[in-house]
Design a protein around this motif. Structure first.
Motif: not given
Length: 412
Positions: A310-330
């Motif tokens: 899940g984290t390999a296929l949809f990394p940005e989606l996971v981060v955006e849903i959980l923490f928001g756009n401010a954290y997508t660099d990770i």
């Protein structure tokens, strides 16, 4: 807690009830961290993550008391159990007070070391520490007696109070939000003491514990203490070192990465809680225990595969849903960190299995690799990607060594 009552009426088994409760608690703790991450932003969330990490760091002592209490709540007869419980309660309180005072006295130094905005957050945290240790002994008793309903309630009450009170105060009070986070931790640990189920046993006449048994208890305590210390080093040293070496924004981004990636470890913990008393009981009855180990390793391995995918296929989606756009660099690091925590979670099942059987060499293996991980991060921290890669290396070696030990012990 209403959910627990309704499910109990439907004849759900105690083990299933506890596993479901752990899922709810982990979900609540995730929501707690996600809300803090969104409300505070990366820089302030880095300070909040330090408090949360400090709680986990101290858990190596508190969890030692819990596991020792759980084991001997299974093994000791009623004549010896009251004496054991009184001793371990007193010991936990003394250790908790000493640890709490140390945090308070060195709050200024801690502020400078981790570059936090205030030392008062550490002062409030220090007041909370003794309650954490008392709560852990109570949980160990519930765990050892297979009182999964009571165990579920104490975990849920701690989580719900911390989540609800912290969010409420963040919206009501116009003070330093990190101060509010510390207050939420304090109140939740106090209420997490309930239900306190040891009262009836403590009122019984205390039988004498012979010297041989006392030495066994002390030995198991020291070995468990050492192992829990290695767990904390492996699982939390990276956050502390990143907070020390990197600027606040990067440290906050890394804290969000660690929180998402460690979902495997938190899920694995519910199996550890069920594994330890079951293995001890089977060993006491002279029955084989390997099938139980294989079952739990299978559960955790399947969970790890799903999370890594899940984290390999949809990394940005996971981060955006959980923490928001401010954290997508990770996001690009997410699947790599999930691999590191997955390897650790599986190795951890092997370690607790052998610890339950009184075999302590895997503890030494974990200790060596925990120190190796710290050394690798200190030497190689050019960027966050490098920090994650050295953890994958350390955890791969740990996993291989645990499997080799299991095969060797099976042959012997």
């Amino acid at each position: 807690m209403q959910l627990i009552t309704s499910l109990t009426r439907k004849k759900i088994s105690p083990e299933q009830l506890f596993m479901l409760s752990v899922l709810v608690v982990n979900g609540g703790n995730y929501i707690y961290n996600l809300v803090l991450g969104r409300l505070l932003g990366p820089a302030q969330f880095a300070d909040a993550a330090i408090l949360i990490t400090f709680l986990l760091v101290l858990s190596f002592l508190a969890m030692t008391f819990q596991l020792v209490t759980a084991k001997y709540a299974v093994l000791l007869e009623n004549s010896q159990l009251p004496s054991f419980l009184k001793n371990i309660l007193n010991s936990s309180l003394v250790v908790g007070i000493i640890a709490g005072l140390a945090v308070i006295l060195f709050s200024g130094q801690l502020q400078g070391l981790f570059h936090t905005t205030s030392k008062n957050m550490f002062v409030i945290f220090g007041v909370a520490v003794p309650f954490y240790f008392l709560m852990s002994v109570n949980r160990g008793f519930l765990q050892g007696k297979n009182d999964f309903k009571g165990l579920a309630i104490t975990y849920q009450s701690e989580m719900l109070v911390r989540l609800g009170l912290t969010i409420l105060l963040l919206f009501i009070l116009k003070i330093d939000p990190i101060f509010i986070v510390a207050i939420g931790i304090l109140v939740s640990l106090i209420l997490g003491l309930f239900p306190f189920k040891m009262s009836s046993v403590l009122q019984l006449a205390a039988g004498k514990i012979d010297n041989h048994l006392s030495k066994q208890i002390k030995r198991f305590f020291l070995v468990t203490l050492f192992y829990e210390l290695t767990q904390i080093i492996i699982n939390n040293s990276d956050i502390l070192l990143v907070k020390h070496y990197f600027e606040d924004t990067e440290a906050g981004l890394y804290a969000s990465l660690a929180l998402i990636g460690r979902v495997v470890y938190f899920m694995a913990w519910m199996f550890v809680m069920l594994l330890l008393p079951k293995v001890i009981s089977l060993q006491k009855e002279g029955k084989q225990t390997q099938s139980l180990l294989f079952k739990y390793v299978g559960y955790i391995s399947l969970l790890c595969i799903l999370i890594i995918a899940g984290t390999a296929l949809f990394p940005e989606l996971v981060v955006e849903i959980l923490f928001g756009n401010a954290y997508t660099d990770i996001a690009p690091l997410l699947w790599k960190y999930a691999i590191a925590t997955s390897l650790f979670a599986i190795a951890n099942i092997f370690s607790y299995y052998f610890l339950s059987l009184g075999k302590y060499k895997p503890v030494i293996i974990s200790g060596v690799m925990g120190l190796a991980q710290v050394a690798l991060i200190i030497l190689y921290h050019k960027n966050l990607d490098q920090v994650v890669l050295v953890q994958i290396l350390a955890m791969t070696i740990l996993m291989i060594m645990q499997i080799i030990y299991f095969i060797a012990s099976k042959k012997s």
